[in-house]
Design a protein around this motif. Structure first.
Motif, PDB file in Angstrom:
ATOM      1  N   ILE A 181      36.653  33.874  15.330  1.00 10.86           N
ATOM      2  CA  ILE A 181      37.915  34.033  14.621  1.00 10.86           C
ATOM      3  C   ILE A 181      38.636  32.697  14.603  1.00 10.86           C
ATOM      4  CG2 ILE A 181      39.087  34.796  16.755  1.00 10.86           C
ATOM      5  CD1 ILE A 181      40.892  36.546  14.955  1.00 10.86           C
ATOM      6  N   ASP A 182      39.288  32.425  13.489  1.00 11.28           N
ATOM      7  CA  ASP A 182      40.038  31.177  13.378  1.00 11.28           C
ATOM      8  C   ASP A 182      41.292  31.247  14.232  1.00 11.28           C
ATOM      9  OD1 ASP A 182      40.467  28.567  11.821  1.00 11.28           O
ATOM     10  OD2 ASP A 182      42.352  29.627  11.517  1.00 11.28           O
ATOM     11  N   THR A 184      44.215  30.046  13.773  1.00 12.12           N
ATOM     12  CA  THR A 184      45.450  30.358  13.049  1.00 12.12           C
ATOM     13  C   THR A 184      45.544  31.847  12.741  1.00 12.12           C
ATOM     14  OG1 THR A 184      44.438  29.846  10.897  1.00 12.12           O
ATOM     15  CG2 THR A 184      45.547  28.052  12.037  1.00 12.12           C
ATOM     16  N   ASP A 185      44.420  32.474  12.393  1.00  7.63           N
ATOM     17  CA  ASP A 185      44.431  33.920  12.153  1.00  7.63           C
ATOM     18  C   ASP A 185      44.810  34.674  13.421  1.00  7.63           C
ATOM     19  OD1 ASP A 185      43.538  33.288   9.623  1.00  7.63           O
ATOM     20  OD2 ASP A 185      41.502  34.029   9.923  1.00  7.63           O
ATOM     21  N   ARG A 188      48.550  34.232  14.262  1.00 11.76           N
ATOM     22  CA  ARG A 188      49.377  35.070  13.388  1.00 11.76           C
ATOM     23  C   ARG A 188      49.334  36.530  13.831  1.00 11.76           C
ATOM     24  NH1 ARG A 188      46.760  32.015   9.006  1.00 11.76           N
ATOM     25  NH2 ARG A 188      48.238  30.490   8.156  1.00 11.76           N
ATOM     26  N   THR A 259      47.963  40.105   8.670  1.00 11.03           N
ATOM     27  CA  THR A 259      47.081  38.949   8.756  1.00 11.03           C
ATOM     28  C   THR A 259      45.654  39.349   8.394  1.00 11.03           C
ATOM     29  OG1 THR A 259      48.394  37.931  10.516  1.00 11.03           O
ATOM     30  CG2 THR A 259      46.109  37.205  10.303  1.00 11.03           C
ATOM     31  N   ARG A 260      45.042  38.586   7.486  1.00 11.26           N
ATOM     32  CA  ARG A 260      43.654  38.844   7.116  1.00 11.26           C
ATOM     33  C   ARG A 260      42.739  38.095   8.078  1.00 11.26           C
ATOM     34  NH1 ARG A 260      39.592  36.910   3.541  1.00 11.26           N
ATOM     35  NH2 ARG A 260      40.887  35.144   2.867  1.00 11.26           N
ATOM     36  N   LEU A 261      41.841  38.813   8.696  1.00 10.95           N
ATOM     37  CA  LEU A 261      40.916  38.235   9.651  1.00 10.95           C
ATOM     38  C   LEU A 261      39.697  37.728   8.883  1.00 10.95           C
ATOM     39  CD1 LEU A 261      41.199  40.993  12.412  1.00 10.95           C
ATOM     40  CD2 LEU A 261      42.538  38.882  12.171  1.00 10.95           C
ATOM     41  N   ARG A 262      39.654  36.426   8.648  1.00  9.82           N
ATOM     42  CA  ARG A 262      38.614  35.855   7.818  1.00  9.82           C
ATOM     43  C   ARG A 262      37.299  35.680   8.569  1.00  9.82           C
ATOM     44  NH1 ARG A 262      41.674  30.523   6.282  1.00  9.82           N
ATOM     45  NH2 ARG A 262      42.436  30.883   8.427  1.00  9.82           N
TER      46      ARG A 262
END
Length: 270
Positions: A181-182, A184-185, A188, A259-262
């Motif tokens: 996981i990023d 920033t994600d 957030r 928040t979208r978990l990319r």
């Protein structure tokens, strides 16, 4: 709103501090040395293994939310006892607690792990994270415990490890799957949960399950590096006891959070 980030000098803790300041929060971050390299954040020195020191600091800062990110992979007292001290101090003054946990407390299996899955640690760090969860849930049932996976982003130890492996200075395992996981994600998501009423366990990780070796290939493609020099191995052949296939099912978080978990493929697209 005032937020206390325990472990604010760490990779995730620092990003939570930055995001908190940008959102207009009054943010205090702690580190063992008392240094936080984030503008606008009040820095405090704290040893989380000192229960009374943690209680004094929480009472002094008077936060609305405490975010616990402090850990040390090779130190049980920091990871487990420290989490218990933070939870006790937050509960004592009745403030919201977001505790960061890890998928390292699972042993690995082909099927994804749901939010409520009990720990099945296979190494000391995983056991310490499991003990931390047990303490936090016992002390503060209203806390949210975020189980996450490999945290990636520029400057992360995961990306550094990949680059070192691409030059033969480190090894990436082909049989150790995680859901990166990023940073920033994740930060957030933490801020969202800080102002929510959600209580209990929650998986917050990316949707893509990749091996560490596959992560290395994605980094190579993005950075224009030659993947031919990448050093790989299997955990079994290395003689190390580590979690293997650990896939977190984060569908509950995906439905709960804005928040979208990319996925890591999107994050590391060339």
């Amino acid at each position: 709103m005032r937020m206390l980030v325990v472990g604010g000098s760490g990779f995730l803790g620092g990003e939570v501090c930055r995001r908190g300041v940008a959102a207009g929060w009054s943010v205090v971050g702690t580190s063992h040395r008392g240094e936080i390299a984030v503008p606008g954040v009040g820095a405090r020195r704290l040893d989380v293994t000192d229960r009374d020191a943690v209680r004094r600091l929480v009472a002094e800062v008077g936060p609305d939310v405490v975010v616990g990110t402090a850990y040390r992979a090779d130190d049980w007292t920091v990871t487990a006892d420290g989490a218990a001290h933070v939870a006790y101090a937050a509960a004592e003054v009745g403030v919201r607690l977001v505790h960061l946990s890890s998928d390292a407390l699972h042993g690995g299996r082909p099927e994804p792990y749901g939010d409520e899955e009990p720990p099945s640690p296979v190494h000391v760090y995983g056991a310490a994270k499991a003990a931390a969860e047990t303490a936090v849930r016992a002390v503060d049932p209203s806390a949210v415990l975020v189980r996450t996976s490999l945290i990636v982003g520029e400057g992360s130890k995961q990306i550094r490890l990949c680059r070192e492996a691409l030059t033969g200075r480190a090894v990436l395992f082909t049989d150790e799957l995680r859901c990166p996981i990023d940073v920033t994600d994740l930060a957030r998501a933490v801020l969202e949960l800080a102002t929510s009423s959600y209580a209990g366990l929650l998986n917050v990780a990316g949707p893509d399950a990749v091996s560490r070796a596959e992560l290395g290939l994605l980094v190579a493609r993005r950075d224009g590096l030659d993947p031919g020099g990448m050093t790989t191995a299997t955990g079994r052949s290395s003689g190390l006891v580590r979690p293997t296939q650990v896939r977190l099912d984060s569908s509950r978080a995906a439905g709960l959070l804005r928040t979208r978990l990319r996925g890591v493929a999107e994050l590391l697209a060339g």
